[in-house]
Design an enzyme around this catalytic site. Structure first.
Site, short mmCIF file in Angstrom:
data_model
loop_
_atom_site.label_atom_id
_atom_site.label_comp_id
_atom_site.label_asym_id
_atom_site.label_seq_id
_atom_site.Cartn_x
_atom_site.Cartn_y
_atom_site.Cartn_z
N HIS A 171 9.31 -25.30 35.73
CA HIS A 171 8.47 -26.47 35.46
C HIS A 171 7.06 -26.27 36.02
CE1 HIS A 171 7.86 -30.93 34.98
NE2 HIS A 171 6.97 -30.69 35.93
N GLU A 172 6.99 -25.87 37.28
CA GLU A 172 5.68 -25.71 37.92
C GLU A 172 4.93 -24.51 37.38
OE1 GLU A 172 4.25 -27.89 39.65
OE2 GLU A 172 5.98 -29.20 39.84
N HIS B 232 3.14 -25.22 34.12
CA HIS B 232 1.86 -25.91 34.31
C HIS B 232 0.74 -24.91 34.55
CE1 HIS B 232 3.42 -29.92 34.24
NE2 HIS B 232 4.03 -29.86 35.41
#
Length: 222
Positions: free
Chosen positions: A24-25, A28
């Site tokens: 997820h990170e 980004h």
């Protein structure tokens, strides 16, 4: 929950949670880097090494508490946010929204991958393997991938709550006209408190549960 059950839920959920929040990170940062902001790359955050993304409370303490409190029925966690400087974007408002959306989209892709491995690989193998192999190896792997579906769907849903600094809030900011976006973004310092109140009051359930139920039914979990 008994100690043995707690350990079992930890073993089943730990890897899916770690993978979900790490990807997820990183997503980004990767999208932000692609759009012109190298901040995450310069700080060494474009790595799948989970150590670089671990937040003591969000990655370790919170999931452990939820496993114990909910008897393993609900597991959630988060990592240290990847730093993004929107001033490096050509179109800060639009590109920030795209970078924010990358996290939940990645979690849904991980849920799809987990579902495919469960149904297309593990289930056929279970039918062909000896009972001992099925019970000792394939059954635990199936539970891990099923947990991966739940963890990623919940993480995607929670992050799409339209309150900054959650991803949904940043996406909504990017979609609003500039004047409204500027006004809306002013709630960000209080965003986490607002989200906690939404969860405590049960209002958050009306926002995220339809999304969660839809995808868990789609993935044959619910």
């Amino acid at each position: 929950m008994e100690t043995a059950d707690t350990i079992r839920h930890l073993l089943i959920s730990a890897l899916p949670v770690l993978i979900a929040i790490t990807f997820h990170e990183v997503s980004h940062g990767l999208v932000a880097n692609k759009l012109g902001d190298p901040t995450a790359k310069m700080l060494g955050r474009l790595t799948l090494n989970p150590i670089a993304h671990i937040d003591i409370f969000g990655t370790i303490i919170l999931p452990l508490m939820l496993i114990v409190v909910t008897d393993g029925r609900f597991v959630f966690g988060y990592a240290k946010p990847v730093p993004i400087n929107p001033m490096n974007f050509k179109n800060p408002k639009k590109d920030m929204a795209i970078s924010a959306a990358a996290g939940p989209v990645t979690n849904l892709l991980l849920a799809i991958c987990s579902f495919i491995i469960w149904k297309a690989v593990l289930t056929p193998l279970a039918g062909l393997s000896p009972e001992l192999v099925g019970e000792k190896v394939l059954r635990p792997l199936t539970l891990i991938f099923q947990s991966g579906i739940v963890v990623n769907v919940v993480l995607a849903a929670f992050n799409m709550i339209p309150i900054p600094p959650l991803d949904g809030g940043r996406v909504l900011t990017g979609l609003l006209p500039y004047k409204q976006a500027a006004s809306f973004s002013r709630i960000e310092p209080f965003g986490f408190i607002i989200v906690l109140l939404l969860i405590y009051s049960g209002i958050a359930n009306y926002i995220i549960m339809p999304f969660i139920v839809f995808f868990l039914k789609l993935f044959q979990i619910y």
